[in-house]
Design a protein around this motif. Structure first.
Motif, PDB file in Angstrom:
ATOM      1  N   GLN A 278       0.828  -1.188   0.000  1.00 23.84           N
ATOM      2  CA  GLN A 278       0.000   0.000   0.000  1.00 23.84           C
ATOM      3  C   GLN A 278       0.872   1.250   0.000  1.00 23.84           C
ATOM      4  N   VAL A 279       0.373   2.267  -0.656  1.00 21.78           N
ATOM      5  CA  VAL A 279       1.058   3.547  -0.723  1.00 21.78           C
ATOM      6  C   VAL A 279       0.345   4.522   0.199  1.00 21.78           C
ATOM      7  N   GLN A 280       1.089   5.168   1.061  1.00 24.13           N
ATOM      8  CA  GLN A 280       0.503   6.200   1.918  1.00 24.13           C
ATOM      9  C   GLN A 280       0.621   7.544   1.221  1.00 24.13           C
ATOM     10  N   LEU A 281      -0.502   8.232   1.104  1.00 26.53           N
ATOM     11  CA  LEU A 281      -0.553   9.533   0.451  1.00 26.53           C
ATOM     12  C   LEU A 281      -1.078  10.561   1.440  1.00 26.53           C
ATOM     13  N   VAL A 282      -0.403  11.693   1.547  1.00 28.57           N
ATOM     14  CA  VAL A 282      -0.773  12.734   2.502  1.00 28.57           C
ATOM     15  C   VAL A 282      -1.098  14.009   1.741  1.00 28.57           C
ATOM     16  N   GLU A 283      -2.321  14.477   1.941  1.00 29.64           N
ATOM     17  CA  GLU A 283      -2.789  15.665   1.248  1.00 29.64           C
ATOM     18  C   GLU A 283      -2.581  16.922   2.096  1.00 29.64           C
ATOM     19  N   SER A 284      -2.351  18.045   1.432  1.00 35.20           N
ATOM     20  CA  SER A 284      -2.223  19.323   2.120  1.00 35.20           C
ATOM     21  C   SER A 284      -2.532  20.447   1.142  1.00 35.20           C
ATOM     22  N   GLY A 285      -2.673  21.657   1.682  1.00 35.60           N
ATOM     23  CA  GLY A 285      -2.847  22.830   0.841  1.00 35.60           C
ATOM     24  C   GLY A 285      -4.237  23.413   0.820  1.00 35.60           C
ATOM     25  N   GLY A 286      -5.174  22.767   1.485  1.00 35.75           N
ATOM     26  CA  GLY A 286      -6.530  23.288   1.503  1.00 35.75           C
ATOM     27  C   GLY A 286      -6.653  24.531   2.369  1.00 35.75           C
ATOM     28  N   GLY A 287      -7.845  25.124   2.344  1.00 32.24           N
ATOM     29  CA  GLY A 287      -8.080  26.300   3.155  1.00 32.24           C
ATOM     30  C   GLY A 287      -9.347  27.010   2.745  1.00 32.24           C
ATOM     31  N   LEU A 288      -9.503  28.214   3.287  1.00 30.24           N
ATOM     32  CA  LEU A 288     -10.647  29.060   2.967  1.00 30.24           C
ATOM     33  C   LEU A 288     -10.221  30.089   1.925  1.00 30.24           C
ATOM     34  N   VAL A 289     -10.976  30.182   0.861  1.00 28.53           N
ATOM     35  CA  VAL A 289     -10.646  31.116  -0.217  1.00 28.53           C
ATOM     36  C   VAL A 289     -11.924  31.741  -0.745  1.00 28.53           C
ATOM     37  N   GLN A 290     -11.821  32.965  -1.224  1.00 31.68           N
ATOM     38  CA  GLN A 290     -12.980  33.641  -1.791  1.00 31.68           C
ATOM     39  C   GLN A 290     -13.265  33.133  -3.199  1.00 31.68           C
ATOM     40  N   PRO A 291     -14.497  33.239  -3.625  1.00 33.88           N
ATOM     41  CA  PRO A 291     -14.816  32.868  -5.014  1.00 33.88           C
ATOM     42  C   PRO A 291     -13.903  33.604  -5.991  1.00 33.88           C
ATOM     43  N   GLY A 292     -13.428  32.874  -6.978  1.00 33.05           N
ATOM     44  CA  GLY A 292     -12.493  33.430  -7.944  1.00 33.05           C
ATOM     45  C   GLY A 292     -11.032  33.253  -7.558  1.00 33.05           C
ATOM     46  N   GLY A 293     -10.802  32.811  -6.346  1.00 31.63           N
ATOM     47  CA  GLY A 293      -9.438  32.633  -5.869  1.00 31.63           C
ATOM     48  C   GLY A 293      -8.810  31.331  -6.325  1.00 31.63           C
ATOM     49  N   SER A 294      -7.592  31.091  -5.844  1.00 31.80           N
ATOM     50  CA  SER A 294      -6.821  29.911  -6.249  1.00 31.80           C
ATOM     51  C   SER A 294      -6.221  29.214  -5.038  1.00 31.80           C
ATOM     52  N   LEU A 295      -6.017  27.928  -5.195  1.00 27.26           N
ATOM     53  CA  LEU A 295      -5.297  27.112  -4.222  1.00 27.26           C
ATOM     54  C   LEU A 295      -4.501  26.062  -4.978  1.00 27.26           C
ATOM     55  N   ARG A 296      -3.414  25.621  -4.373  1.00 29.91           N
ATOM     56  CA  ARG A 296      -2.677  24.478  -4.918  1.00 29.91           C
ATOM     57  C   ARG A 296      -2.601  23.396  -3.854  1.00 29.91           C
ATOM     58  N   LEU A 297      -3.150  22.252  -4.172  1.00 28.72           N
ATOM     59  CA  LEU A 297      -3.104  21.103  -3.277  1.00 28.72           C
ATOM     60  C   LEU A 297      -1.900  20.231  -3.611  1.00 28.72           C
ATOM     61  N   SER A 298      -1.346  19.623  -2.570  1.00 32.39           N
ATOM     62  CA  SER A 298      -0.216  18.710  -2.744  1.00 32.39           C
ATOM     63  C   SER A 298      -0.575  17.343  -2.186  1.00 32.39           C
ATOM     64  N   CYS A 299      -0.065  16.324  -2.829  1.00 33.95           N
ATOM     65  CA  CYS A 299      -0.273  14.930  -2.414  1.00 33.95           C
ATOM     66  C   CYS A 299       1.099  14.267  -2.424  1.00 33.95           C
ATOM     67  N   VAL A 300       1.627  14.020  -1.230  1.00 35.58           N
ATOM     68  CA  VAL A 300       2.973  13.464  -1.104  1.00 35.58           C
ATOM     69  C   VAL A 300       2.880  11.981  -0.790  1.00 35.58           C
ATOM     70  N   ALA A 301       3.597  11.171  -1.557  1.00 32.66           N
ATOM     71  CA  ALA A 301       3.574   9.720  -1.398  1.00 32.66           C
ATOM     72  C   ALA A 301       4.724   9.238  -0.527  1.00 32.66           C
ATOM     73  N   SER A 302       4.480   8.097   0.139  1.00 31.36           N
ATOM     74  CA  SER A 302       5.494   7.511   1.015  1.00 31.36           C
ATOM     75  C   SER A 302       6.535   6.720   0.238  1.00 31.36           C
TER      76      SER A 302
END
Length: 113
Positions: free
Chosen positions: A1-25
């Protein structure tokens, strides 16, 4: 099995941007496909974007032109760049390989003014 850890979420206004990351073990070099999924309260989990080891990508229609999935094999990381965010993008976001391994904790994205 591969462990994947997500990050980068948050609160943003409409029209805004975010970048999510998924790091594997482990090295993702030989993982055939990795995808980002999301699940909003009361709704089924849906596949948002996927990327193969060869770099081919696919997206659910609702995010085409706004979201971009990419992978950096050297960093064992898969990214989801999300632009022009809408309130309907609000959800928990998860990454997983295909076929799926057990799910991780995910990262919450909330789009609200």
């Amino acid at each position: 099995q591969v462990q994947l850890v997500e990050s980068g979420g948050g609160l943003v206004q409409p029209g805004g941007s975010l970048r999510l990351s998924c790091v594997a073990s482990v090295s993702i070099f030989n993982i055939k496909a990795i995808a980002w999924y999301r699940q909003a309260p009361g709704k089924a989990r849906e596949l948002v974007a996927g990327i193969t080891s060869g770099g081919n990508t696919n997206y659910v229609d609702s995010v085409k032109g706004r979201f971009t999935i990419s992978r950096d094999n050297n960093k064992n990381t898969v990214y989801l760049q999300m632009n022009s965010l809408k309130p309907e993008d609000t959800a928990g976001y998860y990454c997983n390989k295909l076929p799926n391994d057990p799910w991780g904790q995910g990262t919450q994205v909330t789009v609200s003014s």
